[in-house]
Design a protein around this motif. Structure first.
Motif, short mmCIF file in Angstrom:
data_model
loop_
_atom_site.label_atom_id
_atom_site.label_comp_id
_atom_site.label_asym_id
_atom_site.label_seq_id
_atom_site.Cartn_x
_atom_site.Cartn_y
_atom_site.Cartn_z
N TYR A 200 -2.80 -23.86 -4.11
CA TYR A 200 -2.49 -23.26 -5.41
C TYR A 200 -3.77 -23.02 -6.20
CZ TYR A 200 -0.70 -22.73 -10.16
OH TYR A 200 -0.44 -22.25 -11.42
N THR A 201 -4.67 -24.00 -6.18
CA THR A 201 -5.94 -23.85 -6.89
C THR A 201 -6.74 -22.69 -6.34
OG1 THR A 201 -6.04 -26.22 -7.41
CG2 THR A 201 -8.11 -25.00 -7.46
N ALA A 202 -6.82 -22.59 -5.00
CA ALA A 202 -7.56 -21.50 -4.39
C ALA A 202 -6.94 -20.15 -4.72
CB ALA A 202 -7.63 -21.70 -2.88
N ALA A 203 -5.60 -20.11 -4.78
CA ALA A 203 -4.90 -18.86 -5.04
C ALA A 203 -5.14 -18.35 -6.46
CB ALA A 203 -3.41 -19.04 -4.79
N GLN A 204 -5.56 -19.24 -7.36
CA GLN A 204 -5.86 -18.79 -8.72
C GLN A 204 -7.13 -17.95 -8.75
OE1 GLN A 204 -3.38 -19.50 -11.02
NE2 GLN A 204 -2.57 -20.22 -9.06
N LYS A 205 -7.97 -18.09 -7.73
CA LYS A 205 -9.23 -17.36 -7.68
C LYS A 205 -9.09 -16.03 -6.95
CE LYS A 205 -12.64 -19.92 -6.35
NZ LYS A 205 -13.42 -20.82 -5.49
N GLY A 206 -8.09 -15.92 -6.09
CA GLY A 206 -7.90 -14.71 -5.31
C GLY A 206 -6.55 -14.74 -4.63
N THR A 207 -6.39 -13.95 -3.58
CA THR A 207 -5.13 -13.85 -2.86
C THR A 207 -5.24 -14.57 -1.52
OG1 THR A 207 -4.73 -11.70 -3.88
CG2 THR A 207 -3.39 -12.28 -1.97
N LEU A 208 -4.34 -15.51 -1.28
CA LEU A 208 -4.29 -16.21 0.00
C LEU A 208 -3.65 -15.28 1.03
CD1 LEU A 208 -4.70 -18.84 1.60
CD2 LEU A 208 -2.43 -19.55 0.86
N VAL A 209 -4.41 -14.92 2.07
CA VAL A 209 -3.93 -13.90 3.00
C VAL A 209 -3.83 -14.39 4.44
CG1 VAL A 209 -4.76 -11.95 1.62
CG2 VAL A 209 -6.30 -13.04 3.26
N ALA A 210 -4.35 -15.55 4.74
CA ALA A 210 -4.31 -16.01 6.13
C ALA A 210 -4.30 -17.53 6.19
CB ALA A 210 -5.51 -15.47 6.91
N ARG A 211 -3.41 -18.06 7.02
CA ARG A 211 -3.40 -19.48 7.33
C ARG A 211 -3.65 -19.63 8.82
NH1 ARG A 211 1.31 -19.97 3.79
NH2 ARG A 211 0.80 -21.20 1.94
N GLY A 212 -4.82 -20.12 9.17
CA GLY A 212 -5.15 -20.26 10.58
C GLY A 212 -5.88 -19.04 11.10
N LEU A 213 -6.75 -19.25 12.10
CA LEU A 213 -7.56 -18.15 12.62
C LEU A 213 -6.71 -17.04 13.23
CD1 LEU A 213 -10.54 -20.02 14.32
CD2 LEU A 213 -10.51 -18.77 12.16
N ARG A 214 -5.51 -17.36 13.70
CA ARG A 214 -4.65 -16.33 14.31
C ARG A 214 -4.20 -15.30 13.30
NH1 ARG A 214 -0.18 -19.97 17.06
NH2 ARG A 214 -0.37 -20.90 14.97
N GLN A 215 -4.23 -15.64 12.02
CA GLN A 215 -3.80 -14.69 10.99
C GLN A 215 -4.97 -13.90 10.40
OE1 GLN A 215 -1.20 -16.45 8.06
NE2 GLN A 215 0.08 -17.44 9.60
N PHE A 216 -6.22 -14.22 10.81
CA PHE A 216 -7.36 -13.39 10.44
C PHE A 216 -7.41 -12.17 11.35
CE2 PHE A 216 -8.70 -17.28 8.44
CZ PHE A 216 -9.58 -16.91 7.42
N PRO A 217 -7.96 -11.05 10.89
CA PRO A 217 -8.22 -9.94 11.81
C PRO A 217 -9.13 -10.42 12.94
CG PRO A 217 -8.48 -9.23 9.53
CD PRO A 217 -8.31 -10.72 9.49
N PRO A 218 -8.96 -9.91 14.15
CA PRO A 218 -9.72 -10.41 15.31
C PRO A 218 -11.22 -10.44 15.10
CG PRO A 218 -7.98 -8.92 16.02
CD PRO A 218 -8.00 -8.85 14.52
N GLU A 219 -11.77 -9.41 14.44
CA GLU A 219 -13.22 -9.39 14.27
C GLU A 219 -13.69 -10.47 13.30
OE1 GLU A 219 -11.34 -6.42 11.40
OE2 GLU A 219 -11.13 -7.03 13.52
N GLN A 220 -12.87 -10.80 12.30
CA GLN A 220 -13.24 -11.86 11.36
C GLN A 220 -13.08 -13.24 12.00
OE1 GLN A 220 -10.94 -11.19 7.79
NE2 GLN A 220 -12.31 -9.54 7.09
N ALA A 221 -12.03 -13.42 12.78
CA ALA A 221 -11.86 -14.68 13.50
C ALA A 221 -13.02 -14.90 14.46
CB ALA A 221 -10.53 -14.67 14.26
N ALA A 222 -13.52 -13.82 15.06
CA ALA A 222 -14.65 -13.93 15.98
C ALA A 222 -15.91 -14.38 15.24
CB ALA A 222 -14.90 -12.59 16.68
N ILE A 223 -16.12 -13.89 14.02
CA ILE A 223 -17.28 -14.30 13.22
C ILE A 223 -17.20 -15.79 12.92
CG2 ILE A 223 -18.38 -14.09 10.96
CD1 ILE A 223 -17.71 -11.14 10.97
#
Length: 469
Positions: A200-223
């Protein structure tokens, strides 16, 4: 803490938001609206005002009581072996123990180990587990103590229930837990804690868009995976350098821990080993789900909340750069202690001060030595007694961690003024070494410098082998 890009700097920026709320508050300290101390990095705005406050958990309620007489260290006699050095004589006006057998005074916790004898304890991070501690210790390093309700004392032995005859059940609890965890891993890898106070605290700063590396875009998960491997390499190479006992290593130790570095080098080696083990576990089956993606309009790279038992990283997807994220991840994971699902226990490092070569002009030192790792020159000046209030203020307006670190080590009051604390720090080499070896920035950049030393030795050895051939 917020990370601000450093144009023209040769060192990556790794100033990240962290829930570093101390266990107590200084008298007269005014927290932000949600009780969070400010932690702001502003290298290009040294003389300007602070940055927005970062939320954290509310501080503990104040406790009103009469003055506590100085506790005297008891002679090493009737106390059980490993508790002898922690034993204190209980003052007559110490607050009574609560239902859990804990005596709380000024946000410090004491327990009875015998009539008239007490021990200072700290909770380890595992619910209900307390270890004996010294006032000068950053984290509890003593043995685990257990409460015995019948005698209302704490001992080194776990209390054993007395089962009724014929009702003893033999169950392998460890095997049962492993089975439950294995079944859970097959069905649902995401850890508990979804939508908790930290998210909740983190979401006040921005938008929570991914939980876990599988929910990141492949290129970002690779980074992220690549930068985690880079973190492991830093700690692994540093460990090799420590094991080889290079003569040049003494110079690195002195740069980061001062003239009293011999007293803390073993603790540094332990932190390096813990960092390497942590970086491996974050790449394992349980680690993948500990990375959460945030879309935030800032240049904060990554952060975690120190009190988050799940050990989750919050990654700003708008500020992901190869070569920059690795040091940030290494810095943050050094803040951890116990983490659910992990076997490794982190070094529980604090943020006493930060290292940035561009702010070296604010130190009380004529010129900084130039090294392959620029932060080494800054730390060297600080470890020689060159720290200034101006340098500390360039990063944050909240200095409770530094103030408490100085006061705890020296055993003085918690109401130190910042200038007085800086003067004490600069005048005491042992204090400087103690804070540095428990400081996340010092640890990660010392490891990086040791990596540079190790790789140079390998390169020279390879060139020598070519000449010999």
């Amino acid at each position: 803490m917020r990370t601000v890009s450093k144009p023209g700097s040769t060192s990556p920026s790794n100033r990240n938001t962290l829930d570093a709320t101390p266990t107590r508050k200084r008298s007269g300290h005014t927290p932000s609206d949600d009780g969070t101390p400010l932690k702001v990095f502003r290298p290009d705005e040294v003389s300007e005002g602070g940055a927005p406050a970062q939320p954290a958990e509310p501080s503990s309620p104040a406790i009103t009581t009469t003055a506590l007489q100085s506790a005297q260290i008891l002679p090493m006699q009737p106390v059980t072996g490993s508790l002898a050095r922690y034993s204190l004589r209980a003052p007559a006006n110490l607050p009574a123990a609560n239902a859990l057998g804990l005596r709380v005074f000024k946000n410090r916790i004491y327990v009875d180990i015998a009539p008239g004898e007490i021990v200072l304890v700290r909770e380890t991070g595992k619910a209900g587990e307390y270890r004996a501690a010294l006032v000068s210790e950053l984290a509890a390093l003593g043995p685990v103590l257990f409460y015995h309700p019948q005698s209302k004392t704490w001992t080194l032995e776990r209390p054993q229930p007395l089962p009724e005859p014929g009702k003893v059940i033999d169950i392998d609890i460890d095997q049962l837990i492993r089975k439950v965890r294995k079944d859970h891993a097959q069905k649902h890898l995401v850890h508990t804690g979804n939508d908790d106070s930290f998210e909740y605290t983190a979401a006040q700063k921005g938008t929570l868009v991914a939980r876990g590396l599988r929910q990141f875009p492949p290129e970002q998960a690779a980074i992220i995976r690549s930068e985690l491997q880079a973190v492991e390499n830093i700690f692994a190479d540093a460990g090799h350098a420590i094991g080889q006992k290079y003569k040049d290593a003494d110079a690195v130790y002195q740069s980061f821990f001062g003239v009293d570095h011999h007293a803390v080098t073993q603790q540094f080696a332990d932190s390096v080993a813990r960092g390497q083990a942590l970086s491996r576990e974050y790449q394992g089956i349980w680690g993948g789900e500990k990375f959460l993606g945030i879309d935030e309009d800032s240049n904060s790279a990554a952060w975690m909340y120190k009190k988050d038992f799940h050990g989750r990283f919050f990654i700003n997807r708008k500020y992901m750069q190869r070569g920059v994220l690795s040091v940030s991840l290494g810095h943050e994971m050094l803040h951890t202690n116990r983490i659910d699902r992990f076997q490794t226990i982190g070094p529980n490092a604090a943020d006493y001060f930060y290292l940035d070569s561009r702010l070296g002009r604010l130190l009380d030192w004529d010129s900084l030595a130039v090294y392959d790792v620029p932060e080494r020159g800054v730390c060297e000046a600080i470890m020689r007694g060159g720290l200034t209030v101006e340098y500390l203020n360039a990063f944050t307006s909240d200095h409770d961690n530094f103030l408490f670190g100085v006061s705890d080590y020296l055993g003085v009051g918690d109401d130190l003024e910042l200038q007085a604390a800086v003067d004490l720090f600069n005048a005491n080499p042992s204090l400087r070494a103690h804070l540095a070896v428990n400081n996340a920035d010092s640890l990660v950049y010392a490891a990086k410098s040791m990596q540079t030393l190790h790789r140079s030795k390998i390169e020279y050895a390879w060139l020598d082998s070519l000449i010999d051939d």
